[in-house]
Write an enzyme that holds these catalytic residues in place. Structure first.
Site, short mmCIF file in Angstrom:
data_model
loop_
_atom_site.label_atom_id
_atom_site.label_comp_id
_atom_site.label_asym_id
_atom_site.label_seq_id
_atom_site.Cartn_x
_atom_site.Cartn_y
_atom_site.Cartn_z
N GLU A 175 37.59 51.11 36.15
CA GLU A 175 36.12 50.99 36.14
C GLU A 175 35.65 50.18 37.34
O GLU A 175 36.46 49.53 38.02
CB GLU A 175 35.64 50.35 34.83
CG GLU A 175 36.42 49.13 34.43
CD GLU A 175 36.19 48.78 32.95
OE1 GLU A 175 35.36 47.90 32.72
OE2 GLU A 175 36.83 49.37 32.07
N LYS A 212 33.95 47.19 39.40
CA LYS A 212 33.77 45.76 39.24
C LYS A 212 32.37 45.42 39.74
O LYS A 212 32.08 45.51 40.93
CB LYS A 212 34.82 45.00 40.05
CG LYS A 212 34.77 43.51 39.84
CD LYS A 212 35.98 42.85 40.47
CE LYS A 212 36.09 41.38 40.15
NZ LYS A 212 34.92 40.61 40.48
N ASP A 215 29.18 43.23 40.73
CA ASP A 215 29.09 41.93 41.39
C ASP A 215 27.81 41.23 40.98
O ASP A 215 26.80 41.26 41.69
CB ASP A 215 29.14 42.14 42.91
CG ASP A 215 29.36 40.83 43.64
OD1 ASP A 215 29.70 39.83 42.97
OD2 ASP A 215 29.17 40.80 44.86
N TYR A 222 30.99 45.79 29.64
CA TYR A 222 32.32 46.37 29.89
C TYR A 222 33.43 45.80 29.02
O TYR A 222 34.60 46.03 29.27
CB TYR A 222 32.69 46.23 31.36
CG TYR A 222 32.45 44.84 31.94
CD1 TYR A 222 33.16 43.74 31.48
CD2 TYR A 222 31.52 44.66 32.96
CE1 TYR A 222 32.95 42.49 32.00
CE2 TYR A 222 31.31 43.40 33.50
CZ TYR A 222 32.02 42.33 33.01
OH TYR A 222 31.80 41.09 33.53
N LYS A 228 39.87 44.15 44.80
CA LYS A 228 38.60 43.90 45.49
C LYS A 228 38.52 44.69 46.80
O LYS A 228 39.48 44.72 47.55
CB LYS A 228 38.46 42.41 45.79
CG LYS A 228 38.43 41.56 44.51
CD LYS A 228 37.08 40.92 44.30
CE LYS A 228 37.12 39.49 44.80
NZ LYS A 228 35.83 38.82 44.63
N CYS A 264 10.52 23.98 72.20
CA CYS A 264 10.05 25.22 71.58
C CYS A 264 9.97 26.33 72.63
O CYS A 264 9.36 26.14 73.69
CB CYS A 264 8.68 24.99 70.95
SG CYS A 264 7.95 26.50 70.27
N CYS A 309 6.05 27.15 73.12
CA CYS A 309 5.03 26.24 73.64
C CYS A 309 5.61 25.05 74.40
O CYS A 309 4.85 24.22 74.92
CB CYS A 309 4.13 25.76 72.50
SG CYS A 309 4.95 24.62 71.38
N CYS A 367 9.33 23.06 65.45
CA CYS A 367 8.40 22.76 66.53
C CYS A 367 7.24 22.02 65.86
O CYS A 367 6.56 22.59 65.00
CB CYS A 367 7.90 24.04 67.19
SG CYS A 367 6.45 23.71 68.22
N CYS A 405 0.81 25.83 69.09
CA CYS A 405 1.96 26.73 69.25
C CYS A 405 1.57 28.12 68.72
O CYS A 405 1.32 28.28 67.52
CB CYS A 405 3.16 26.16 68.51
SG CYS A 405 4.63 27.18 68.66
S1 IVH Z 1 36.68 42.60 32.33
C1 IVH Z 1 39.35 39.57 30.15
N1 IVH Z 1 35.38 44.45 33.66
O1 IVH Z 1 34.74 40.14 37.19
C2 IVH Z 1 38.64 40.57 31.00
N2 IVH Z 1 35.13 42.20 34.37
O2 IVH Z 1 37.28 37.84 37.27
C3 IVH Z 1 37.21 40.27 31.15
N3 IVH Z 1 33.56 41.91 36.24
O3 IVH Z 1 34.31 37.34 35.19
C4 IVH Z 1 36.54 40.86 32.32
N4 IVH Z 1 33.02 44.03 36.46
O4 IVH Z 1 32.29 38.78 35.57
C5 IVH Z 1 35.64 43.14 33.56
N5 IVH Z 1 34.25 46.20 34.69
C6 IVH Z 1 34.52 44.90 34.60
C7 IVH Z 1 33.93 43.95 35.46
C8 IVH Z 1 34.26 42.60 35.32
C9 IVH Z 1 32.81 42.81 36.91
C10 IVH Z 1 33.56 40.47 36.55
C11 IVH Z 1 33.44 39.57 35.38
C12 IVH Z 1 34.65 38.68 35.39
C13 IVH Z 1 35.18 38.90 36.78
C14 IVH Z 1 36.69 38.96 36.78
#
Ligand code: IVH
Length: 670
Positions: free
Chosen positions: A111, A113, A115, A224, A312, A406, A409, A424, A430
């Site tokens: 899945e 991740k 942010d 998730y 990542k 500046c 000016c 400035c 200015c």
């Molecule tokens: S699972 C025990 N799934 O990434 C597992 N985490 O260090 C719990 N995150 O703190 C996390 N997308 O904030 C999981 N699809 C995803 C995620 C996800 C983002 C973040 C989450 C977690 C950090 C992992």
């Protein structure tokens, strides 16, 4: 249908429409119809306070109360995942799982991740009861009130969809790119510091003390991870989340079950490219063993599960040559160094400029002109110089010297103690500061003079027609229609636009003055509290600090502004031109003396009016709003979640507690 049934029906309908809009992205009614239904529900709920429900769709608007967040211990600790950047380590993870499961078949759920900011939601009997941030993993902040304003988080689950009696679900709170960009544009116009990326913006928003602000910032959430004692022990993660989707949660459409390592790698390379088209920020892929039984078998290390890993994505990074450093001067005089580089393609856009923030930032790289620099665009929208390729430095390159005067000016720059930014100080002559202030004055959220723009401001300034905002009101059609009178039509339009701005309400005039740190919201609060420019200009530090959201820095800035003779004379000239200098008093119509002599404490979260509105109502009817409970308190106007300490004190002193409906009846404002 009686009103009670109507309330229940409307709540159900609005929840469904919220879900269609925010989770499924498929609205089935117009915004107008939605607003009509919401208004009707608000009216009905107002008539039936006994039907109050914190999870009603009307409660998503938020409140402007200040809460200190309560710390809550997580029932199950919030662990993090081990991270990797290399396919080789993903392979190692895969093999570790295989040997840990002693040759048994297994599936990996892959899945995205997300942010953002992780959140844990608790539902009991299908109702959201608590939302807690990750904190240190063991305890987090109770941000339930704020989370309730996020439209894609269901407050109440779909009835009959088979959810367990009690469970927790975890996910990520995100600010979509479009909201993030709009927010930063607004902050830029207000000369407020920009958020570096959507994660910071989401986090700053969710931790704000005002849920009304949170409601306005359009956050989103993907879930998730489902957990709880009632989740079947032999179920699978992927299938459980599909069920969560039926209950009403927003679950990513991008999850896949993989049966081989190659499928996992295909997933990773597909999303490394595709994620650029997603509406929210992602920074990698999460891989999880699908079967909960197998997850239990693999178990945990001290910090993270052995059954999952995060891969990542590398932030995109390119190198290019730094040719020149130029300096921008803003309306407050703040000087920002900008790197001008050979154009280079980065994450789909051509980049040739990047901010260098301030002198310390430049020093930290010991930047030289001609250097080959690394530029990155990770979760950030503004390209950033992240390093220098020292191998490419030659002896003829000169270090970047931060300017001392500046560029516009020639005034020597100043750097205030404790601040990283150079200013400035010449705010009188200015040019970019003068023009910047006028541009701010005419901007949409200020005086909204849309017949003028930055180019016309620049032209009139150069012609010597305007030196400050008040000069705008002296402009006549003949001044700007051109020597031959050819531009008479546009001149008329411009003069009319300027004239129309005399109707702009007082709060926007306060904002238009461009007092440092006084944004739109603060201007509104100040206008409501002080009611006239004279009162605001002569307010004491204490009086200013008493306004919600006004701290030491803002209060001092306001005092400094009105202390300056030039600003006072600007205000006087605006007044003579006919600009609104006080709040429209129709709001004071219907004032009574029903609360004469009463001292009233306000506490808790309200649904009908904001706290400031209640303060205004108390004053309007002759009462006095006081901060803390004492013997002489007449009564407490209490909303939801009144603090336990206050409640105890009120009980001890035998002070009456009145809810908002009773109060509104008392002053006949129901
Ligand atoms: S699972 C025990 N799934 O990434 C597992 N985490 O260090 C719990 N995150 O703190 C996390 N997308 O904030 C999981 N699809 C995803 C995620 C996800 C983002 C973040 C989450 C977690 C950090 C992992």
């Amino acid at each position: 249908m009686d009103s009670r049934e109507q309330i229940i029906e409307l709540r159900r309908e609005l929840e469904q429409h919220n879900h269609n809009y925010y989770v499924l992205n498929q609205p089935t009614i117009s915004d107008f119809e939605f607003d009509e239904k919401m208004r009707l529900l608000q009216e009905l709920e107002a008539k039936h306070p006994e039907m109050f429900d914190p999870n009603s769709p009307t409660q998503r608007v938020g409140s402007d109360i200040n809460h200190e967040f309560k710390q809550v211990e997580h029932r199950y600790p919030m662990l993090s995942l081990s991270n990797t950047y290399s396919p080789a380590e993903v392979k190692e993870f895969y093999e570790r799982v295989r040997s840990g499961l002693e040759g048994e078949d297994f599936e990996i759920c892959a899945e995205l991740k997300y942010d953002g900011l992780s959140i844990s939601l608790t539902y009991i009997d299908g109702q959201l009861t608590q939302a807690v941030t990750r904190g240190d993993g063991v305890r987090g902040d109770d941000v339930t009130a704020n989370v309730r304003t996020i439209r894609s988080i269901p407050l109440r689950l779909k009835e009959g969809s088979g959810y367990p009696h009690e469970f927790e679900i975890r996910g990520e709170i995100l600010m979509p790119w479009t909201s993030f960009e709009a927010l930063n544009r607004e902050r830029e116009a207000n000369e407020e510091p920009l958020f570096a990326n959507p994660r910071n913006a989401a986090s700053g928003t969710l931790k704000s003390q005002k849920s009304q602000l949170v409601a306005s910032r359009k956050l989103d959430a993907y879930l998730y991870y489902l957990l709880g004692d009632e989740i079947p022990q032999d179920s699978c993660h992927y299938e459980n989340l599909q069920r969560c989707r039926q209950w009403g949660f927003k679950i990513s459409e991008g999850m896949r079950k993989c049966k081989t390592f190659d499928e996992v790698m295909d997933y990773i390379s597909y999303w490394d490219e595709e994620r650029k088209h997603l509406p929210v920020a992602t920074d990698g892929i999460v891989l999880k063993v699908n079967s909960l039984r197998q997850q239990r078998h693999l178990g945990y290390t001290a910090k993270s599960p052995r059954w999952a890993i995060a891969y990542k994505f590398k932030a995109e990074r390119v190198s290019t040559v730094l040719n020149e450093v130029t300096y921008q001067v803003g309306r407050t005089g703040a000087v920002t160094p900008v790197a001008n580089m050979d154009p280079v393609l980065l994450a789909g856009t051509m980049v040739k400029r990047a901010t260098l923030n301030n002198e310390d930032f430049i020093r930290s790289f010991d930047l030289h002109l001609g250097d080959t620099v690394f530029v990155e665009k990770g979760g950030e929208i503004i390209p950033k110089v992240v390093g220098v390729d020292l191998d490419k430095r030659t002896s003829d390159m000169r270090p970047v010297e931060f300017i001392s005067v500046c560029p516009e000016c020639g005034t020597p720059l100043v750097r205030y103690e404790g601040e990283a930014v150079h200013y400035c100080p010449n705010d009188t002559t200015c040019p970019p500061q003068i023009k910047g202030r006028i541009e701010h004055f005419i901007s949409r959220k200020a005086m909204n003079i849309d017949s003028l723009g930055p180019e016309t401001v620049d032209e009139y300034y150069r012609q010597g027609l305007i030196h400050d905002a008040a000069d705008l009101y002296k402009i006549g059609e003949m001044d700007i229609c051109g020597a031959d009178g050819k531009r008479i039509k546009s001149a008329r339009k411009i003069v009319k636009g300027i004239h129309d701005s005399l109707q702009v309400p007082f709060e926007r005039v306060v904002f238009a003055l461009g007092i440092r740190f006084v944004g739109e919201t603060t201007a509104k609060l100040l206008a409501r509290r002080f009611k006239s420019m004279d009162a605001l200009a002569s307010a004491s530090l204490e009086q200013l600090l008493d306004v919600e959201g006004v701290g030491q820095v803002i209060a001092e800035s306001i005092i400094r502004f009105f202390h300056d003779e030039r600003n006072r004379s600007l205000v006087e000239r605006l007044r003579l031109a006919g600009v609104t200098m006080e709040i429209d008093d129709t709001a004071q119509e219907g004032a009574t003396d029903r609360l004469n002599g009463l001292s009233i404490v306000i506490s808790g979260v309200f649904s009908r009016h904001s706290r400031d509105e209640y303060k205004a109502l108390i004053e309007k009817h002759g009462g006095k709003n006081v901060g803390s409970i004492s013997k002489s308190t007449s009564f407490i106007l209490a909303g939801d979640n009144m603090g336990p300490a206050k409640l105890e004190k009120a009980n001890k002193l035998g002070i009456k507690i009145i809810n908002e409906d009773e109060f509104l009846q008392m002053i006949d404002e129901m």
